[in-house]
Enzyme design. Structure first.
Site, mmCIF file in Angstrom:
data_model
loop_
_atom_site.group_PDB
_atom_site.id
_atom_site.type_symbol
_atom_site.label_atom_id
_atom_site.label_comp_id
_atom_site.label_asym_id
_atom_site.label_seq_id
_atom_site.Cartn_x
_atom_site.Cartn_y
_atom_site.Cartn_z
ATOM 1 N N CYS A 1 2.335 6.111 -0.797
ATOM 2 C CA CYS A 1 1.300 6.973 -1.369
ATOM 3 C C CYS A 1 1.981 7.935 -2.337
ATOM 4 C CB CYS A 1 0.639 7.744 -0.229
ATOM 5 S SG CYS A 1 -0.557 8.966 -0.772
ATOM 6 N N CYS B 1 -1.178 5.676 -8.584
ATOM 7 C CA CYS B 1 -1.749 5.827 -7.238
ATOM 8 C C CYS B 1 -1.800 4.420 -6.661
ATOM 9 C CB CYS B 1 -3.152 6.420 -7.339
ATOM 10 S SG CYS B 1 -4.138 6.275 -5.820
#
Ligand code: DGL
Length: 265
Positions: free
Chosen positions: A72, A188
């Site tokens: 992440c 992302c």
């Protein structure tokens, strides 16, 4: 056999798990989707640090992991320093927007960066950007676009919302770019799952760059030595939210038939 913990705010880190499974077939992966707390992108540093620490502690306690992959960008940007300080004996690999590979590829020197607000506002990202702006072989211009709501729409598997948000953010990138962009960084881990919509909107002259494969190679280096010739092991999948949504995403995107379990952490 080595065991590696992998976590993300939700299903996005599956894009990293896909690369890890391809690079390290003899490793056992335990994937945690923190979907009950997703999206991380608009949460505070304290919340993300707390979630990252709880998940890491749980993975260590229950699975005695040999390494951790923070799959992440937002958690890497905001929590990896404190995770490393709290777990100095655990190798931890993070994910950062692929600015460096993009700068090496781009001819026009105008590079779009799509990421969460948390990542783009972080000091870690500012350092990476400034360093590249100062050291790239020729001047490079990064056009950064926070994509509020996009990870959430991917998390909810809401295709019309994904399409509308991709249209909005590609239009915003184009408006802000002073020249032709030829490269766009998917900063992302959720966004590779919207890559088809983004590629269609950006057109064939724009390359999309993500970090899954680079992270998998880095994990291999960190784990050394990894036994070769071992049979592939199905990863264990766990979600703090709805396990059925994680199973469905893993089946659709990675072809995995593993049933995800529920995690309370
Ligand atoms: N997939 C995460 C990232 O790479 C977080 C997305 C979110 O939860 O907002 O940044």
């Amino acid at each position: 056999m080595k065991t590696v913990g992998v976590f993300d705010s939700g299903v996005g880190g599956l894009s990293v798990l896909r690369a890890l499974l391809a690079e390290l077939p003899g490793v056992r992966f335990v994937y945690v989707a923190d979907s009950a707390w997703a999206p991380y992108g608009e949460r505070t540093v304290a919340e993300i640090t707390d979630r990252s620490e709880r998940i890491t502690a749980w993975l260590r306690r229950t699975h005695h992991i040999d390494a951790l992959v923070v799959a992440c960008n937002t958690a890497t940007a905001l929590a990896i320093d404190s995770l490393r300080a709290a777990h100095p004996d655990l190798p931890i690999v993070g994910v950062e927007p692929a600015l460096k590979p993009a700068a090496a590829m781009s001819h026009t020197r105008h590079i779009g960066v799509l990421a969460t607000r948390g990542t783009l506002n972080s000091e870690r990202f500012a350092r990476l950007r400034t360093q590249l702006e100062n050291t790239a072989s020729s001047p490079v211009n990064f056009i950064c676009q926070p994509c509020d709501g996009l990870a959430d729409a991917i998390e909810r598997d809401d295709l019309p919302a994904q399409q509308a948000l991709c249209e909005r953010y590609v239009a915003a990138l184009r408006e802000d770019a002073p020249g032709d962009m030829d490269t766009v960084v998917l900063g992302c881990t959720h966004y590779p799952f919207a890559a088809d919509a983004l590629a269609q909107l950006l057109g064939p002259d724009v390359a999309l760059v993500d970090t899954g494969e680079a992270v998998a190679r880095r994990t291999r280096d960190v784990l050394k030595p990894v036994e070769s010739g071992l049979a592939a092991v199905a990863p264990e999948l766990l979600s703090t939210g709805d396990p059925a949504a994680l199973s469905l995403a893993a089946s659709r995107w990675l072809g995995l038939q593993t049933q995800a379990g529920k995690l309370v952490a």
